[in-house]
Write a protein that holds these residues in place. Structure first.
Motif, PDB file in Angstrom:
ATOM      1  N   VAL A   1       0.965  -1.235  -0.019  1.00 28.62           N
ATOM      2  CA  VAL A   1      -0.055  -0.109  -0.083  1.00 28.62           C
ATOM      3  C   VAL A   1       0.954   1.236   0.135  1.00 28.62           C
ATOM      4  O   VAL A   1       1.915   1.197   0.524  1.00 28.62           O
ATOM      5  N   HIS A   2       0.510   2.295  -0.547  1.00 30.18           N
ATOM      6  CA  HIS A   2       1.240   3.756  -0.688  1.00 30.18           C
ATOM      7  C   HIS A   2       0.008   4.693  -0.258  1.00 30.18           C
ATOM      8  O   HIS A   2      -1.112   4.386  -0.324  1.00 30.18           O
ATOM      9  N   VAL A   3       0.607   5.452   0.711  1.00 34.12           N
ATOM     10  CA  VAL A   3      -0.004   6.515   1.281  1.00 34.12           C
ATOM     11  C   VAL A   3       0.194   7.803   0.541  1.00 34.12           C
ATOM     12  O   VAL A   3       1.434   8.315   0.155  1.00 34.12           O
ATOM     13  N   ILE A   4      -1.157   8.348   0.262  1.00 35.76           N
ATOM     14  CA  ILE A   4      -1.152   9.762  -0.718  1.00 35.76           C
ATOM     15  C   ILE A   4      -0.749  10.692   0.292  1.00 35.76           C
ATOM     16  O   ILE A   4      -1.404  11.392   1.337  1.00 35.76           O
ATOM     17  N   GLU A   5       0.619  11.512   0.026  1.00 35.77           N
ATOM     18  CA  GLU A   5       0.817  12.655   0.916  1.00 35.77           C
ATOM     19  C   GLU A   5      -0.230  13.823   1.055  1.00 35.77           C
ATOM     20  O   GLU A   5      -0.263  14.144   0.044  1.00 35.77           O
ATOM     21  N   GLY A   6      -0.329  14.200   2.254  1.00 36.99           N
ATOM     22  CA  GLY A   6      -1.234  15.380   2.353  1.00 36.99           C
ATOM     23  C   GLY A   6      -2.800  15.166   2.239  1.00 36.99           C
ATOM     24  O   GLY A   6      -3.637  15.835   2.565  1.00 36.99           O
ATOM     25  N   GLY A   7      -2.855  13.621   1.873  1.00 42.73           N
ATOM     26  CA  GLY A   7      -4.303  13.194   1.699  1.00 42.73           C
ATOM     27  C   GLY A   7      -5.305  14.036   0.768  1.00 42.73           C
ATOM     28  O   GLY A   7      -4.753  14.545  -0.206  1.00 42.73           O
ATOM     29  N   LEU A   8      -6.532  14.124   1.179  1.00 42.31           N
ATOM     30  CA  LEU A   8      -7.664  14.913   0.305  1.00 42.31           C
ATOM     31  C   LEU A   8      -7.458  16.464   0.231  1.00 42.31           C
ATOM     32  O   LEU A   8      -7.413  16.953  -0.848  1.00 42.31           O
ATOM     33  N   ARG A   9      -6.775  17.110   1.188  1.00 44.79           N
ATOM     34  CA  ARG A   9      -6.363  18.236   1.210  1.00 44.79           C
ATOM     35  C   ARG A   9      -5.418  18.683   0.149  1.00 44.79           C
ATOM     36  O   ARG A   9      -5.404  19.581  -0.515  1.00 44.79           O
ATOM     37  N   ALA A  10      -4.182  17.952   0.166  1.00 43.54           N
ATOM     38  CA  ALA A  10      -3.164  18.028  -1.016  1.00 43.54           C
ATOM     39  C   ALA A  10      -3.828  17.824  -2.347  1.00 43.54           C
ATOM     40  O   ALA A  10      -3.560  18.440  -3.528  1.00 43.54           O
ATOM     41  N   TRP A  11      -4.818  16.638  -2.594  1.00 39.74           N
ATOM     42  CA  TRP A  11      -5.319  16.414  -3.873  1.00 39.74           C
ATOM     43  C   TRP A  11      -6.254  17.592  -4.377  1.00 39.74           C
ATOM     44  O   TRP A  11      -6.179  17.847  -5.592  1.00 39.74           O
ATOM     45  N   LEU A  12      -7.092  18.291  -3.350  1.00 41.24           N
ATOM     46  CA  LEU A  12      -7.821  19.386  -3.639  1.00 41.24           C
ATOM     47  C   LEU A  12      -6.930  20.579  -4.012  1.00 41.24           C
ATOM     48  O   LEU A  12      -7.157  21.250  -4.937  1.00 41.24           O
ATOM     49  N   LYS A  13      -5.940  21.023  -3.249  1.00 40.50           N
ATOM     50  CA  LYS A  13      -4.983  21.920  -3.438  1.00 40.50           C
ATOM     51  C   LYS A  13      -4.226  22.023  -4.890  1.00 40.50           C
ATOM     52  O   LYS A  13      -4.243  22.868  -5.773  1.00 40.50           O
ATOM     53  N   ALA A  14      -3.936  20.719  -5.336  1.00 41.90           N
ATOM     54  CA  ALA A  14      -3.421  20.572  -6.636  1.00 41.90           C
ATOM     55  C   ALA A  14      -4.388  20.607  -7.793  1.00 41.90           C
ATOM     56  O   ALA A  14      -4.055  20.805  -9.003  1.00 41.90           O
ATOM     57  N   GLY A  15      -5.790  20.622  -7.406  1.00 42.52           N
ATOM     58  CA  GLY A  15      -6.660  20.803  -8.300  1.00 42.52           C
ATOM     59  C   GLY A  15      -7.041  19.380  -9.206  1.00 42.52           C
ATOM     60  O   GLY A  15      -7.546  19.472 -10.364  1.00 42.52           O
ATOM     61  N   TRP A  16      -6.688  18.210  -8.392  1.00 42.72           N
ATOM     62  CA  TRP A  16      -7.012  17.256  -9.467  1.00 42.72           C
ATOM     63  C   TRP A  16      -8.532  16.809  -9.226  1.00 42.72           C
ATOM     64  O   TRP A  16      -9.184  17.101  -8.417  1.00 42.72           O
ATOM     65  N   PRO A  17      -8.912  15.683 -10.164  1.00 44.10           N
ATOM     66  CA  PRO A  17     -10.241  15.448 -10.170  1.00 44.10           C
ATOM     67  C   PRO A  17     -10.879  14.877  -8.975  1.00 44.10           C
ATOM     68  O   PRO A  17     -10.392  14.041  -8.069  1.00 44.10           O
ATOM     69  N   THR A  18     -12.189  15.327  -8.486  1.00 42.49           N
ATOM     70  CA  THR A  18     -12.930  15.016  -7.376  1.00 42.49           C
ATOM     71  C   THR A  18     -14.358  14.539  -7.817  1.00 42.49           C
ATOM     72  O   THR A  18     -14.610  15.040  -8.962  1.00 42.49           O
ATOM     73  N   GLU A  19     -15.026  14.028  -6.707  1.00 41.36           N
ATOM     74  CA  GLU A  19     -16.511  13.465  -7.250  1.00 41.36           C
ATOM     75  C   GLU A  19     -17.112  13.861  -5.551  1.00 41.36           C
ATOM     76  O   GLU A  19     -16.646  13.742  -4.601  1.00 41.36           O
ATOM     77  N   LEU A  20     -18.520  13.942  -5.632  1.00 36.38           N
ATOM     78  CA  LEU A  20     -19.202  13.966  -4.440  1.00 36.38           C
ATOM     79  C   LEU A  20     -19.329  12.550  -4.045  1.00 36.38           C
ATOM     80  O   LEU A  20     -19.402  11.499  -4.705  1.00 36.38           O
ATOM     81  N   VAL A  21     -19.356  12.641  -2.663  1.00 37.01           N
ATOM     82  CA  VAL A  21     -19.460  10.972  -2.037  1.00 37.01           C
ATOM     83  C   VAL A  21     -20.783  10.563  -2.358  1.00 37.01           C
ATOM     84  O   VAL A  21     -21.933  11.422  -2.211  1.00 37.01           O
ATOM     85  N   PRO A  22     -21.099   9.451  -2.979  1.00 35.06           N
ATOM     86  CA  PRO A  22     -22.378   8.774  -3.191  1.00 35.06           C
ATOM     87  C   PRO A  22     -23.273   8.785  -2.074  1.00 35.06           C
ATOM     88  O   PRO A  22     -23.230   8.581  -0.914  1.00 35.06           O
ATOM     89  N   ALA A  23     -24.686   9.302  -2.586  1.00 36.55           N
ATOM     90  CA  ALA A  23     -25.730   9.371  -1.424  1.00 36.55           C
ATOM     91  C   ALA A  23     -25.732   7.979  -0.773  1.00 36.55           C
ATOM     92  O   ALA A  23     -26.132   7.980   0.488  1.00 36.55           O
ATOM     93  N   GLY A  24     -25.804   7.031  -1.520  1.00 40.73           N
ATOM     94  CA  GLY A  24     -25.896   5.782  -0.770  1.00 40.73           C
ATOM     95  C   GLY A  24     -25.026   5.438   0.138  1.00 40.73           C
ATOM     96  O   GLY A  24     -25.299   4.545   1.000  1.00 40.73           O
ATOM     97  N   GLU A  25     -23.846   6.162   0.160  1.00 34.42           N
ATOM     98  CA  GLU A  25     -22.632   5.682   1.193  1.00 34.42           C
ATOM     99  C   GLU A  25     -22.563   6.690   2.471  1.00 34.42           C
ATOM    100  O   GLU A  25     -21.851   6.716   3.356  1.00 34.42           O
TER     101      GLU A  25
END
Length: 327
Positions: free
Chosen positions: A295-319
């Motif tokens: 397993v690999h850990v994405i450094e900075g997690g979701l904050r780093a991903w959002l800061k870089a502007g990479w693609p995201t999606e809404l959490v599905p309503a069913g989850e």
């Protein structure tokens, strides 16, 4: 230095310290301290005009810190406050339901209700109550709390024996608690430092590198991105990395078994969270690797991903685990 002079010099600090720590969720006798302080004010050892405003400020300051913690960490802080119960998640939702059904005005009486006194502020933050509205209601609740107990002590002072000695005892107890808490934090820091040494070999990868691998896929090594946040699936409108899957960290054993059954052994798995220093991701990665899954850990997690502007999606309503939110 006489006892009366000691109380005059240190009585405010004792009472305010107890109130501050109690409002942060520690089981300290804040009500008793206020009663004794009210009796001392009646005897002239403390000034009510100084005591009451400072006590309200200390009471509100601790609650505001918990509110901010709830706002920033969401269900993580609530889970820690409920950690001593048999079912932390149900503890959270029972408290949240009670809080929401009765409305924000529950903050006016929360300090008189055992359990809810430390849960109400972070719940207000987690349920998206605006800070200004929280602060107004909490100040009124703190004022009610302080005035009721100091009033009891003030008007019943003649029935309270040896007021100065009692307040001195409370002061010694408070000092003891503070020293114990400091020692506990020091021990916890040493424990966490030693424990985290085993995580040094967990492989970390930047969000940019993950995207490069997504843009240049290797058919022999398909990529799976797993969201291991502990509180990101309770709030409607929450985002996650596009096409990522859910791994519930509080049910890690079951989740890992399910992953191993559904994923090919040659998959590259990347995990992310929103914790400080990627704490949850690193813990999950270590646990998965101990079971033979790389397993690999994405450094900075979701904050780093959002800061870089990479693609995201809404959490599905069913989850989502739906909860009401204050506007």
């Amino acid at each position: 230095m006489s006892l009366a002079a000691w109380i005059a010099a240190h009585g405010y600090v004792t009472v305010l310290g107890l109130l501050m720590l109690s409002s942060l969720g520690l089981p300290l006798p804040a009500g008793l301290a206020l009663i004794l302080a009210g009796a001392s004010a009646h005897g002239g050892l403390l000034r009510a005009g100084v005591l009451i405003p400072l006590a309200i400020l200390a009471d509100n300051l601790g609650a505001s810190i918990l509110y901010t913690g709830g706002r920033l960490t969401g269900w993580w802080l609530l889970g820690r406050l409920c950690r001593l119960t048999m079912d932390p998640e149900n503890c959270i939702f029972r408290s949240a339901d009670f809080f929401y059904e009765r409305g924000p005005r529950v903050l006016l009486i929360a300090r008189f209700l055992p359990g809810l006194n430390s849960m109400a502020p972070p719940l207000a933050g987690s349920l998206n109550m605006r800070f200004w509205k929280f602060w107004q209601l909490d100040v009124l609740g703190a004022a009610l709390h302080v005035c009721v107990w100091t009033g009891v002590g003030y008007f019943a002072s003649r029935y309270i024996k040896v007021v100065t000695n009692a307040l001195a005892v409370v002061g010694h107890v408070a000092v003891g608690f503070v020293l114990l808490i400091l020692a506990g934090y020091a021990a916890l820091w040493v424990f966490v430092s030693l424990r985290d040494r085993r995580y040094r070999n967990v492989h970390r990868i930047s969000a940019d590198e993950v995207v490069r691998r997504l843009e240049n896929p290797d058919p022999c090594h398909p990529i799976v991105i797993a969201d291991v946040r502990s509180h990101g699936y309770y709030d409607p409108g929450m985002l996650r990395i596009k096409n990522s899957i859910r791994v519930e960290p509080n049910r890690l054993g079951v989740e890992l078994d399910a992953l191993r059954e559904t994923l090919a052994p040659e998959c590259d798995i990347y995990v992310y969270c929103s914790c400080v220093r990627d704490a949850t991701s690193i813990r999950i990665a270590y646990a998965m690797e101990s079971r033979g899954t790389k397993v690999h850990v994405i450094e900075g997690g979701l904050r780093a991903w959002l800061k870089a502007g990479w693609p995201t999606e809404l959490v599905p309503a069913g989850e989502l685990r739906h909860l009401p939110r204050f506007d």
